[in-house]
Motif scaffolding. Sequence first.
Motif, short mmCIF file in Angstrom:
data_model
loop_
_atom_site.label_atom_id
_atom_site.label_comp_id
_atom_site.label_asym_id
_atom_site.label_seq_id
_atom_site.Cartn_x
_atom_site.Cartn_y
_atom_site.Cartn_z
N UNK A 36 -8.61 23.98 47.51
CA UNK A 36 -8.78 22.55 47.23
C UNK A 36 -7.48 22.04 46.61
N UNK A 37 -6.91 21.03 47.23
CA UNK A 37 -5.65 20.45 46.74
C UNK A 37 -5.89 19.00 46.37
N UNK A 38 -5.59 18.66 45.12
CA UNK A 38 -5.73 17.29 44.64
C UNK A 38 -4.36 16.64 44.64
N UNK A 39 -4.25 15.47 45.25
CA UNK A 39 -2.98 14.77 45.35
C UNK A 39 -2.73 13.91 44.11
N UNK A 40 -1.51 13.44 44.02
CA UNK A 40 -1.12 12.46 43.01
C UNK A 40 -1.36 12.96 41.59
N UNK A 41 -1.11 14.27 41.38
CA UNK A 41 -1.18 14.90 40.06
C UNK A 41 -2.58 14.86 39.43
N UNK A 42 -3.60 14.71 40.24
CA UNK A 42 -4.97 14.86 39.71
C UNK A 42 -5.23 16.33 39.43
N UNK A 43 -6.20 16.63 38.56
CA UNK A 43 -6.50 18.02 38.23
C UNK A 43 -7.99 18.18 37.97
N UNK A 44 -8.46 19.44 38.07
CA UNK A 44 -9.86 19.78 37.80
C UNK A 44 -9.99 20.39 36.41
N UNK A 45 -11.06 20.02 35.73
CA UNK A 45 -11.37 20.67 34.46
C UNK A 45 -11.99 22.04 34.72
N UNK A 46 -12.10 22.85 33.69
CA UNK A 46 -12.73 24.16 33.84
C UNK A 46 -14.15 24.05 34.33
N UNK A 47 -14.91 23.07 33.84
CA UNK A 47 -16.30 22.88 34.27
C UNK A 47 -16.36 22.46 35.73
N UNK A 48 -15.47 21.58 36.14
CA UNK A 48 -15.46 21.14 37.53
C UNK A 48 -15.11 22.29 38.48
N UNK A 49 -14.17 23.13 38.07
CA UNK A 49 -13.83 24.29 38.91
C UNK A 49 -15.02 25.23 39.02
N UNK A 50 -15.73 25.43 37.92
CA UNK A 50 -16.91 26.30 37.93
C UNK A 50 -18.00 25.72 38.84
N UNK A 51 -18.20 24.42 38.78
CA UNK A 51 -19.23 23.79 39.62
C UNK A 51 -18.90 23.92 41.11
N UNK A 52 -17.63 23.79 41.47
CA UNK A 52 -17.24 23.96 42.87
C UNK A 52 -17.46 25.40 43.31
N UNK A 53 -17.11 26.35 42.46
CA UNK A 53 -17.33 27.76 42.78
C UNK A 53 -18.81 28.04 43.01
N UNK A 54 -19.67 27.43 42.18
CA UNK A 54 -21.12 27.61 42.33
C UNK A 54 -21.61 26.99 43.64
N UNK A 55 -21.09 25.82 44.00
CA UNK A 55 -21.48 25.16 45.25
C UNK A 55 -21.15 26.04 46.46
N UNK A 56 -19.97 26.63 46.45
CA UNK A 56 -19.55 27.47 47.58
C UNK A 56 -20.44 28.71 47.68
N UNK A 57 -20.67 29.38 46.55
CA UNK A 57 -21.51 30.57 46.56
C UNK A 57 -22.93 30.24 46.98
N UNK A 58 -23.45 29.12 46.50
CA UNK A 58 -24.82 28.74 46.83
C UNK A 58 -24.97 28.45 48.32
N UNK A 59 -23.96 27.84 48.92
CA UNK A 59 -24.02 27.54 50.35
C UNK A 59 -24.13 28.82 51.17
N UNK A 60 -23.25 29.77 50.89
CA UNK A 60 -23.28 31.03 51.62
C UNK A 60 -24.57 31.80 51.37
N UNK A 61 -25.05 31.77 50.12
CA UNK A 61 -26.30 32.48 49.79
C UNK A 61 -27.48 31.85 50.52
#
Length: 463
Positions: A36-61
Motif C-alpha cells: 500500500x503506497x500513500x501519495x503526497x506524504x500521507x502516512x498510516x498510524x499503527x492502528x490503521x496498519x493493524x486494521x489493514x493487516x486484519x482485513x487482509x487475513x480475514x479475507x483469505x480466511x
Amino acid sequence: MVARILIGLTVCIASHFVNANSYVFPAPAGGANPVVTLHDEQSLSGLQRKNIEVLIKDTYHTLDSANKTSALSLINESYEGKLPAWLYNAIQRCEKWFKKTEGNISCRNGALYNYWGEYVRGTHDLSRREVRRLARAARIAEVKFTDNFGIKFSPPLQWDLSEYAASLAIERVVDYLTSLNFTSFHISAQGLETHVSNEGISWHGDIAQEPAVQKNGTIAYIQPWQRPVISNGKIASVEKGVLSQSDGWPSAKFQAVSVAPNAFDAMLIAHFAVSKPAQHALDLVNTNALTALKLIDENGRVFTSDSYTSHTSQLSKDDPYLMSVDIVLPLFNIADYRGPYVSVWISDEKNHLIKSLALRGTSERWLSELRTWWRRVGRQNEGLVDGFAGATKKNAPLHIEWDGLDDFGKNSNAQSLILHIEVAREHGGRSYEKIPFTFDSLTSPITVTGADEIASITLSLMN
C-alpha cells in the motif's frame, strides 16, 4: 509484521514527482505481499496498519475452503446461510457476470476445483468427462439471494473465490482507506495494480513488460503458460493455464491485461480472457467504456479493446496516432439474411500486414471467401483465425479504434498506409475497399461510400 518504506514513487502530479510512504503487508502462504503506497506524504498510524493487516487475513480466511470453519465452507456444507456483507456483495457481482457471459465467468465451481485438487494429490485419475459434468452441474444449479445477506442454492454447487482472494482483499483495503479520507493511494498485489486518486496523480509502471499509466481503477495481469492450474503452496499440477469455467478444462490462449473500476471485476475479466477466443473477450469489454483489455498470444501478437490505449497510456484524444474507423453495413430485406463475414486490416504500401483490426466469422470455409484477406493475411496466420475471429453480427456497424501500433505492439513506422475492408455474405455478395491514407491526411475525416455489401467507411482522428 508490516514494513514501512519511504520512497520517491513514480507517480506524477502535474509534472513533478512526489514522495510517498509505502507499506508491505504479509499475505497467507502462497500469496504475494500487498503493498500500500500513500501519495503526497500521507502516512498510516499503527492502528490503521493493524486494521489493514486484519482485513487482509480475514479475507483469505473467509475464502479458505480447506478451513471447515470459514464462512464459505459453512454455506457450502449446508447450501444456505448468512454471509459477511462484502462476500455477499462479491457473490452477487459474480452472478451478474455469470448471467452476462452465459456461465463463462463463474464463482460456482468449487466442486470442480476440489476434483482437480484430488487429482493433483493422487486420489484419482483425471477424467475429461467428469470435469465437464461438474462444470455443467454448477452452471444449471439454482441460486437465491435472501434478506440480511442470506443465500440459498442447490447441490452440487460449491462456491469458490480463492482465485480472487487478493482482488477482494484489495477492495476491502480501498474501502477502508477511503473511509479514513485518504484521497490518493496505490495498492499492488499478485498481478493487480489498483490506483485511487482525487488529486490528479497517476501511476506509471510496467504491465506485461510494457509501460502503463493509470489514473483510477485496477489493472489485472495473468500470464497463463507457466501457471499451474492448481497450486496450494505445497503441491502443484503439471497442467498449466486457467480452468475454463464452462467446460472445466485448462486453457491458456493469451496473456491478459484487463482494466476495470475495481480489482474484483478486473481479475474476473482477466480469467475469462485467458481462456476464450480474443474476439469473445474483446466484445465483452467493449460494451462498457469503463473496462478495457489487452491480449498477447504465444507468438507475441497483440489484440486490444477499443479503449485500452486511452486507459493505460498518456495518449490524448488530440494525439495524431489515435484514430477511429467506422464501417456501416447495409441491411438487405430478404427472408434468409445471414450476417456477413468481415475483415478489416491495415497494411503498408507493399501490402505487408501491419495491424489486424477486426475479423467477423469463425468458419474457415467462409473466411476463405474473404479472398483478398485470405490470400494476403489469413492463409499465413492460422493463429489469427483461431484466436481473433469472432461471430458474425448481422449488419451491426463496426467502430474500431487504432493506436498506431502493429500486431506486436510496436510503432508501425510506416508513413503511407492502406486500410482494407472486405465483406462476404453467405448466399450474398462480396465487396472489397481499400483506402490509402497518412495520419497527416486525417486532419478532417475521410468518408468513402461503398457498394453492395459495404455502405460507408469513415476514418478520423479521435479529437
